[in-house]
Scaffold this active site. Structure first.
Site, PDB file in Angstrom:
ATOM      1  N   ARG A 277      18.863 -37.824  76.551  1.00 25.09           N
ATOM      2  CA  ARG A 277      18.954 -36.360  76.414  1.00 25.09           C
ATOM      3  C   ARG A 277      19.703 -35.864  77.646  1.00 25.09           C
ATOM      4  NH1 ARG A 277      14.551 -31.823  74.704  1.00 25.09           N
ATOM      5  NH2 ARG A 277      15.185 -32.700  72.707  1.00 25.09           N
TER       6      ARG A 277
ATOM      7  N   HIS B 219      22.160 -32.297  68.097  1.00 26.69           N
ATOM      8  CA  HIS B 219      20.755 -32.733  68.146  1.00 26.69           C
ATOM      9  C   HIS B 219      20.445 -33.455  66.828  1.00 26.69           C
ATOM     10  CE1 HIS B 219      16.748 -33.130  69.371  1.00 26.69           C
ATOM     11  NE2 HIS B 219      16.305 -31.885  69.298  1.00 26.69           N
TER      12      HIS B 219
ATOM     13  N   GLN C 210      16.771 -34.244  65.409  1.00 29.94           N
ATOM     14  CA  GLN C 210      16.034 -33.116  64.830  1.00 29.94           C
ATOM     15  C   GLN C 210      16.368 -32.935  63.359  1.00 29.94           C
ATOM     16  OE1 GLN C 210      13.694 -30.952  66.528  1.00 29.94           O
ATOM     17  NE2 GLN C 210      13.285 -30.498  64.381  1.00 29.94           N
TER      18      GLN C 210
ATOM     19  N   ASP D 245      16.933 -21.044  65.963  1.00 31.01           N
ATOM     20  CA  ASP D 245      16.680 -21.731  67.230  1.00 31.01           C
ATOM     21  C   ASP D 245      16.726 -20.669  68.324  1.00 31.01           C
ATOM     22  OD1 ASP D 245      16.467 -23.683  69.216  1.00 31.01           O
ATOM     23  OD2 ASP D 245      18.521 -24.429  69.004  1.00 31.01           O
TER      24      ASP D 245
ATOM     25  N   CYS E 254      13.335 -25.709  65.248  1.00 27.24           N
ATOM     26  CA  CYS E 254      13.147 -27.016  65.900  1.00 27.24           C
ATOM     27  C   CYS E 254      12.093 -26.962  66.991  1.00 27.24           C
ATOM     28  CB  CYS E 254      14.475 -27.524  66.443  1.00 27.24           C
ATOM     29  SG  CYS E 254      15.198 -26.464  67.717  1.00 27.24           S
TER      30      CYS E 254
ATOM     31  N   ARG F 108       9.377 -35.560  63.398  1.00 27.22           N
ATOM     32  CA  ARG F 108      10.214 -36.216  64.413  1.00 27.22           C
ATOM     33  C   ARG F 108       9.717 -37.642  64.622  1.00 27.22           C
ATOM     34  NH1 ARG F 108      12.855 -33.182  68.207  1.00 27.22           N
ATOM     35  NH2 ARG F 108      13.741 -35.197  68.774  1.00 27.22           N
TER      36      ARG F 108
HETATM   37  N1  NVA Z   1      19.226 -25.486  71.255  1.00 21.89           N
HETATM   38  C1  NVA Z   1      18.041 -25.877  71.979  1.00 21.89           C
HETATM   39  C2  NVA Z   1      17.278 -26.919  71.227  1.00 21.89           C
HETATM   40  C3  NVA Z   1      15.986 -27.346  71.889  1.00 21.89           C
HETATM   41  C4  NVA Z   1      15.281 -28.440  71.144  1.00 21.89           C
HETATM   42  C5  NVA Z   1      18.438 -26.394  73.353  1.00 21.89           C
HETATM   43  O1  NVA Z   1      19.436 -27.111  73.439  1.00 21.89           O
HETATM   44  O2  NVA Z   1      17.765 -26.057  74.321  1.00 21.89           O
HETATM   45  N1   CP Z   2      12.817 -29.859  69.157  1.00 21.91           N
HETATM   46  C1   CP Z   2      12.870 -30.576  70.290  1.00 21.91           C
HETATM   47  O1   CP Z   2      13.768 -31.393  70.508  1.00 21.91           O
HETATM   48  O2   CP Z   2      11.825 -30.340  71.118  1.00 21.91           O
HETATM   49  P1   CP Z   2      11.668 -30.854  72.616  1.00 21.91           P
HETATM   50  O3   CP Z   2      12.695 -30.132  73.445  1.00 21.91           O
HETATM   51  O4   CP Z   2      10.267 -30.493  72.988  1.00 21.91           O
HETATM   52  O5   CP Z   2      11.892 -32.333  72.660  1.00 21.91           O
END
Ligand code: NVA
Ligand code: CP
Length: 300
Positions: A104, A131, A134, A219, A259, A287
């Site tokens: 990540r 992502h 997800q 989101d 998500c 997930r």
């Molecule tokens: N768009 C959000 C998704 C979090 C799971 C982010 O990148 O923070």
């Molecule tokens: N939806 C998602 O990826 O959640 P986290 O940021 O908690 O991993």
């Protein structure tokens, strides 16, 4: 030989995506029945997190344990990555010790470089651009509730961000229409939209996007790394909160997804996300099951 990576959904064919969803449903049932499924016995997953996480970390770690393997959490604070060791070197070293690497991070290009130098599968657990994990869970959740998503209309409301990009890829692989309602200045990547112009449409208000929609997804308005833009974004996204009133414009059987983490009163109202039949909790749980199916697909 280059291993099978999962950097975007387009690393899968449509059939492979559907097979992973089916397998995720099987693994979910097996877990509920207490049926053993140690398919990754002694396998090790390295998990590199340069951004925060609750769901992703716990689902990968629990999934590896349930399948007889283990996972190692690595943060930049505790590894040499945080002190400037190149990702290429990190990828080569980790892939000599573990069976898969989950990452990540911020720039998508960084995970591509890691994949280029890794001899084991690299899994994208969120970048600024995509992502895909997800979407495995979101599509599994849709299929479990409503059956095939092929030919359906899906609405994305809000920022044209990493999640929106993965919805565009899912639309292509699973053959559904995607209507993206976003304010000007927050469109998804124009090249990605152009490459999928046969099924992706951008509109400027949620009201235009919702009629005949079978799935409504949103989101946060400021993603991780965009905290400094929060005040401006709150203003720019006025009118894009998914409320009961907006949901009433969608198909009567439309599902709402998020998500998570969510901000009630910003991108979604509490009465939508906390409705008794809200699927967001199951979406989060999936997930676990979807990624177990992905790990099996990549490693077995
Ligand atoms: N768009 C959000 C998704 C979090 C799971 C982010 O990148 O923070
Ligand atoms: N939806 C998602 O990826 O959640 P986290 O940021 O908690 O991993």
């Amino acid at each position: 030989m280059r291993p099978r990576h999962f950097l975007t959904l387009l690393d899968l064919s449509g059939q492979e995506f559907k097979d992973i969803i089916d397998r995720a449903c099987e693994l979910k049932a097996m877990l509920a029945q207490g049926a053993p499924h140690e398919l990754l016995r002694n396998r090790v997953l390295a998990m590199v997190f340069e951004k925060s996480s609750t769901r992703t970390r716990v689902s990968f770690e629990a999934g590896m344990n349930q399948m007889g393997g283990s996972a190692i959490f690595l943060s930049p604070q505790d590894t040499q990555l945080g002190r400037g060791e190149p990702v290429e070197d990190t990828a080569r070293v980790l892939s000599g010790m573990v069976d898969a690497i989950m990452v990540r991070t911020f720039e998508h290009e960084k995970i591509e470089r890691m994949a280029d130098f890794s001899s084991v599968p690299v899994i994208n657990a969120l970048t600024d651009d995509y992502h895909p994990c997800q979407l495995l869970a979101d599509m599994q959740t849709y299929v479990q509730h409503r059956g095939s998503i092929q030919g359906k209309t899906v609405t994305w409301i809000g920022d044209g961000n990493n999640m929106c990009h993965s919805y565009i890829n899912a639309a292509r692989l699973l053959d559904f229409e995607l209507i993206v309602a976003c304010p000007e200045g927050y469109d998804p990547n124009p090249e990605l939209v152009a490459a999928n112009s046969d099924r992706v449409k951008i509109v400027r208000t949620p009201e235009q996007a919702l009629p005949s929609s079978s799935l409504v997804s949103t989101d946060v308005w400021a993603s991780m790394g965009q905290e400094g833009e929060r005040v401006r974004r709150m203003k720019d996204f006025e009118g894009f909160e998914v409320t009961l009133e907006l949901m009433s414009l969608a198909d009567e059987n439309a599902l709402f997804m998020h998500c998570l983490p969510a901000h009630r009163g910003e991108e979604v109202s509490a009465d939508v996300i906390d409705a008794p039949d809200s699927v967001v909790w199951e979406q989060a749980e999936n997930r676990l099951h979807a990624q177990k199916a992905l790990l099996e697909f990549l490693l077995c």
